[in-house]
Design an enzyme around this catalytic site. Structure first.
Site, mmCIF file in Angstrom:
data_model
loop_
_atom_site.group_PDB
_atom_site.id
_atom_site.type_symbol
_atom_site.label_atom_id
_atom_site.label_comp_id
_atom_site.label_asym_id
_atom_site.label_seq_id
_atom_site.Cartn_x
_atom_site.Cartn_y
_atom_site.Cartn_z
ATOM 1 N N TRP A 104 37.203 39.151 43.567
ATOM 2 C CA TRP A 104 36.525 39.002 42.374
ATOM 3 C C TRP A 104 35.466 38.376 41.900
ATOM 4 O O TRP A 104 34.433 38.862 42.044
ATOM 5 C CB TRP A 104 37.569 38.057 41.287
ATOM 6 C CG TRP A 104 38.149 39.083 40.943
ATOM 7 C CD1 TRP A 104 39.969 39.343 40.835
ATOM 8 C CD2 TRP A 104 38.534 40.449 39.699
ATOM 9 N NE1 TRP A 104 40.633 40.247 40.336
ATOM 10 C CE2 TRP A 104 39.783 40.723 39.499
ATOM 11 C CE3 TRP A 104 37.200 41.100 38.991
ATOM 12 C CZ2 TRP A 104 39.767 42.232 38.417
ATOM 13 C CZ3 TRP A 104 37.676 41.862 37.902
ATOM 14 C CH2 TRP A 104 39.335 42.834 38.288
ATOM 15 N N ASP A 175 34.336 31.384 38.026
ATOM 16 C CA ASP A 175 35.056 31.864 36.987
ATOM 17 C C ASP A 175 36.098 31.120 37.535
ATOM 18 O O ASP A 175 36.518 31.057 38.351
ATOM 19 C CB ASP A 175 35.107 33.724 37.658
ATOM 20 C CG ASP A 175 35.753 34.827 37.841
ATOM 21 O OD1 ASP A 175 36.450 34.497 36.924
ATOM 22 O OD2 ASP A 175 35.524 35.813 37.423
ATOM 23 N N LYS A 199 44.719 35.203 31.184
ATOM 24 C CA LYS A 199 45.957 35.282 31.737
ATOM 25 C C LYS A 199 46.403 33.886 31.473
ATOM 26 O O LYS A 199 47.737 33.783 31.196
ATOM 27 C CB LYS A 199 45.309 34.518 32.937
ATOM 28 C CG LYS A 199 44.336 35.955 33.612
ATOM 29 C CD LYS A 199 43.396 36.306 34.157
ATOM 30 C CE LYS A 199 43.469 37.407 34.676
ATOM 31 N NZ LYS A 199 43.422 38.695 34.664
HETATM 32 N N1 PMP Z 1 37.537 38.053 38.171
HETATM 33 C C1 PMP Z 1 39.291 37.383 37.606
HETATM 34 C C2 PMP Z 1 39.302 36.141 38.247
HETATM 35 C C3 PMP Z 1 40.245 38.274 37.232
HETATM 36 O O1 PMP Z 1 40.965 37.632 37.194
HETATM 37 C C4 PMP Z 1 40.250 38.953 36.692
HETATM 38 C C5 PMP Z 1 40.665 40.293 35.993
HETATM 39 N N2 PMP Z 1 41.860 40.279 36.585
HETATM 40 C C6 PMP Z 1 38.152 38.847 35.826
HETATM 41 C C7 PMP Z 1 36.529 38.333 36.414
HETATM 42 C C8 PMP Z 1 37.838 41.023 35.281
HETATM 43 O O2 PMP Z 1 38.381 39.981 34.087
HETATM 44 P P1 PMP Z 1 37.728 41.417 32.947
HETATM 45 O O3 PMP Z 1 39.350 42.580 32.882
HETATM 46 O O4 PMP Z 1 38.405 41.104 31.222
HETATM 47 O O5 PMP Z 1 36.952 41.460 32.797
#
Ligand code: PMP
Length: 369
Positions: A104, A175, A199
């Site tokens: 991520w 994040d 989550k």
């Molecule tokens: N950052 C992290 C740490 C994630 O786990 C995720 C989704 N699994 C995201 C960003 C992306 O999130 P979204 O699908 O809401 O854009």
């Protein structure tokens, strides 16, 4: 299937049952309102109460200081990947520092590279993102617009034990999508913390951004309106129609954390106890299960491990599903198994998985040896 399973999905993920029950009970008619939360204006007094209460609950849970704004946005964490460099970068060609501990962070860095120069303050690639930087390995640039990290890498199952240190006066951006509200956080050590809700905080559809107010001055008027943090802060997340139902659910989840759980220190203790059950099963398996993350970097939210073969991995997932333990397949980039055990996963679910892991190891280790 009519019975609830133990759902180990990485997200959208399990929600607390009392929250689902309350949402179900009040879905036709919100008490005192005479209509469903799905049917009321975002400018109604009833919804303003809901969004204000959601913010107050978050402020209380995380001890968010008054000089930080709380925003409820759409577009998921991925839109925030772009909003952060666009807003905090200001004018000219800015430099952004990234600490890369998994997928991520890399995706966010790819977006940021469209708006400035990305530097890597540290990159865990050499060992396939199984660890955190050691003290002294981080190299920050004091000119950077921000220093970025992911507190919990959802795919690799690598989690920082606390806040990122060492960036000096550069604002730290976190994040926290997959460990938000799972433990106390020192908000003051950050310029910005954000998380998609799906989550730990609610359903998909809303992303929560906590930003120090002085940083809002960096947002240029020339930015597209929706992408401008300052506008959302000025308009208290009501510049346009927010995802009203998702905000309502965040309000209920945060109320559950405050009243049923008793705050984030208690939630953290429960999360530690749950994670220990699974990591002990891995460590006591005589090498049958191999954890992905190094021991001191293990996530309390996403437990990642491999089995001796692909065939056994498939059998593990299938047998577990038969027992009502679902969504355990790991992400394709890491392979193996990922058990996501967010706040709302009950300890009974984790105990059942632990028992299943022990049995599966016992049966299949004999067969392979
Ligand atoms: N950052 C992290 C740490 C994630 O786990 C995720 C989704 N699994 C995201 C960003 C992306 O999130 P979204 O699908 O809401 O854009």
């Amino acid at each position: 299937m009519t019975q609830r399973v133990f759902n180990f999905s990485p997200g959208p993920a399990v929600l607390p049952e009392p929250v689902l029950a309350e949402a179900q009970r009040d879905l036709m008619c919100l008490p005192g309102v005479g209509a469903s939360v799905l049917e009321i204006s975002h400018r109604s007094a009833a919804f303003e109460n809901i969004i204000q209460q959601a913010e107050l609950n978050l402020r209380q849970l995380l001890a968010i200081p008054d000089d930080y704004a709380v925003l409820f946005l759409q577009g998921g964490a991925r839109l925030v990947f772009s909003m952060i460099p666009l807003n905090l970068g200001g004018e000219g060609r800015p430099v952004f520092d990234f600490v890369l501990t998994g997928s991520w962070g890399k995706y966010a860095a790819q977006e940021a590279a469209k708006f400035g120069e990305v530097r890597t303050a540290w990159d865990g690639k050499a060992t396939n993102y199984d660890r955190l930087p050691a003290r002294g390995e981080l190299k920050f640039d004091p000119r950077a617009a921000f220093a970025y990290y992911v507190s919990n890498e959802t795919i690799q199952g690598v989690q920082f034990p606390g806040e990122l240190e060492g960036a000096g006066n550069v604002p730290v951006v976190c994040d926290a999508s997959s460990d938000f509200l799972s433990r106390p956080v020192d908000v003051r050590k950050h310029g910005l913390i954000y998380a998609c809700a799906q989550k730990n905080a609610g359903p998909a559809g809303v992303t929560i951004v906590v930003i120090r107010k002085d940083l809002l001055e960096r947002s240029c008027d020339s930015l597209p309106g929706y992408l401008n943090f300052k506008i959302h802060a000025q308009e208290k997340s009501l510049w346009n129609t927010p995802p009203t139902f998702a905000v309502y659910m965040v309000m209920l989840v945060s109320k559950w954390l405050l009243t049923d759980i008793g705050g984030l220190t208690k939630m953290d203790a429960q999360n530690r106890a749950k994670a220990k059950l699974l990591y002990d099963a891995i460590d006591d398996s005589g090498g049958f299960y191999a954890g992905h993350a190094q021991k001191d970097c293990r996530s309390l939210m996403n437990v990642t491990f491999r089995l001796p073969s692909d065939e056994l991995t498939k059998k593990f997932v299938a047998d577990a599903t038969d027992r009502g333990l679902t969504e355990l397949k790991g992400h394709r980039s890491v392979g193996g198994i990922r058990a996501s055990i967010y706040n709302a996963m009950p300890v009974e679910g984790v105990e059942k998985l632990r028992d299943f892991m022990n049995e599966f190891c016992e049966k299949n280790r004999k067969r392979t040896s």
